[in-house]
Design an enzyme around this catalytic site. Structure first.
Site: not given
Length: 488
Positions: A194-196, A199-200
């Site tokens: 999960h890559c902040p 944003g997804n």
């Protein structure tokens, strides 16, 4: 009717009780007209949707907006303050190349952030129940008690044993390489991480766009940083270093942002290049699931054994369609008919179901009393004394009937069980020597409509042994029971 007097009741008519009225006792399922809704409106995961479900993002998007601001501000300052000077002094190709890199970075970023990463649909209640039933049968457990399903299954992939874990949130066995994202609360196929910053989640359907984003962003960052330094050096040769910084203060800000970000971006690009070449995910690499050496026991079963083939599969292979169909319409649920009442109050169910069950019993009991009272059980009247009519457990003619409990209507205590032949033969023995009385056969006895075997009338465990001459009392008690039920 006084004891021992009068004749049999004739021409007695009772109005039929309607069970299909609009009273609160009725519980028909009426199909409500509900406006068509799309699936993204009731999506169970922690996601945000925009543009009528076309855009799908994680709920935490603050860092994504920071990424947008850094890219837009840095690139905007470069095109506004550095490109005009460099286009004149060096070549006009510099702003053109910078523009191509900028649009490619923005396109891949938005494609990664706004797309479905490969979310797996959750099991419906029927599918989850069927899966647990299959697991119970496979484990040999009884269906009486709840047995939680095992957490893993094992499958063979290219000679390597792979465990499939059961997700208690989605109620499915996750396919190979899938994992449950705790931030988005979804199971994602070929979950990477999960890559902040975007944003997804990064998964099967958007991994190639994520890789192209960080790779192109690395080139853009190096490009901007290199030509900003070039701009400052050319100006310092003409006016001095301090005057060059005063003439172009934006170049200083661009150089600082690019210097501190280029190391992490380039390093991340190199790491994912290694993952693509070995056909691994970030999740698998961190856990140390597989080894790159084919001869070891825990070799990677997903690798094709060739770096070029692995890169082509990851970057040029077909994109699988979305499994959640977030823009599809929800099919209206067909109303299920209510389960037929078996005469027992379902106290284990909800209170509303219990009330409806009690009301249904009341209707059936009342109709049974009406039909039993309307049937002439004797063709001639008996002459009996009050002592003969008073039986143990049964009130006499002069005593009032026992009050009925609200919500659980039952027939009068003197009413015989007319649903079994054994009960009829015990109560109404057909003998020729009994003073010429004529009784109804079991086939002639009226049965209440929709009377089930599980009702209280069919399961009466205690029966009062009545004499032959107690049929008038039966009729009178039936009428009294009708009055009581009508008051309820």
């Amino acid at each position: 009717m006084p004891p021992g007097g009068g004749g049999p009741m004739k021409d007695c008519e009772y109005s039929q009780i309607s069970t299909h009225s609009s009273s609160p006792m009725e519980s028909p399922h009426k199909k409500k007209k509900i406006a068509a809704r799309r699936k993204w409106e009731v999506f169970p995961g922690r996601n945000k949707f925009f543009c009528n479900g076309r855009i799908m993002m994680a709920r935490q998007t603050g860092v994504f907006y920071l990424t947008l601001i850094l890219i837009l501000v840095t690139s905007g300052l470069f095109f506004a303050f550095d490109c005009p000077y460099l286009a004149v002094k060096i070549t006009p190709a510099i702003p053109v190349v910078g523009g191509i890199l900028f649009f490619f970075v923005m396109g891949t970023l938005l494609r990664t952030s706004f797309s479905d990463p490969g979310v797996l649909p959750r099991a419906t209640p029927d599918e989850a129940a069927d899966l647990e039933r299959q697991i119970d049968i496979a484990n040999g457990t009884s269906s009486g008690g709840y047995c939680p399903p095992p957490r893993t299954k094992e499958v063979i992939i290219n000679g390597q044993t792979v465990k499939l874990k059961y997700c208690f949130t989605c109620k499915i066995f996750r396919p190979p390489r899938a994992s449950h994202c705790s931030l988005c609360d979804n199971c994602v196929e070929r979950f990477d991480h999960h890559c902040p910053w975007v944003g997804n989640c990064v998964g099967k359907r958007n991994y190639r766009f994520f890789y192209m984003f960080i790779l192109s962003l690395s080139f853009l960052t190096v490009f901007i940083f290199a030509f900003v330094i070039t701009h400052v050096i050319l100006r310092s040769q003409q006016t001095g270093f301090l005057n060059a910084l005063k003439d172009s203060p934006a170049s200083v800000l661009e150089a600082v942002v690019c210097f501190f970000s280029v190391w992490s971006i380039v390093g991340l690009s190199g790491f994912h290049t290694y993952l693509i070449s070995s056909n691994q995910t970030t999740n698998e690499d961190i856990k140390g699931s597989w080894s790159n050496k084919r001869g070891k026991e825990n070799y990677n079963p997903y690798s094709y054994g060739n770096i070029f083939t692995n890169c082509c599969v990851a970057l040029c292979g077909p994109i699988s369609p979305s499994l959640i169909d977030r823009r599809g319409y929800i099919q209206p649920d067909t109303p299920q008919p209510a389960a037929p009442s078996n005469g027992m109050a379902a106290y284990g169910a909800t209170q509303s179901q219990s009330d409806m069950c009690d009301q249904d019993q009341c209707i059936q009991s009342t109709k049974f009393v009406l039909q039993a009272a309307a049937t002439p059980l004797l063709q001639s009247e008996p002459s009996l004394t009050s002592d003969e009519l008073h039986l143990p457990g049964k009130p006499g003619l002069g005593t009032p009937c026992a009050s009925l409990t609200l919500g659980q209507p039952t027939p009068p205590s003197s009413m015989p069980n007319l649903t079994t032949e054994a009960g009829l033969t015990d109560i109404l023995p057909l003998k020729e020597e009994h003073m010429g009385h004529q009784f109804l056969t079991p086939e002639e006895v009226p049965s209440p409509p929709r009377l089930l075997a599980g009702s209280p009338l069919a399961h009466s465990s205690t029966m009062h042994v009545l004499g032959l001459a107690s049929q008038d009392s039966l009729h009178e008690d039936s009428v009294r029971g009708l009055v009581k039920l009508s008051s309820v």
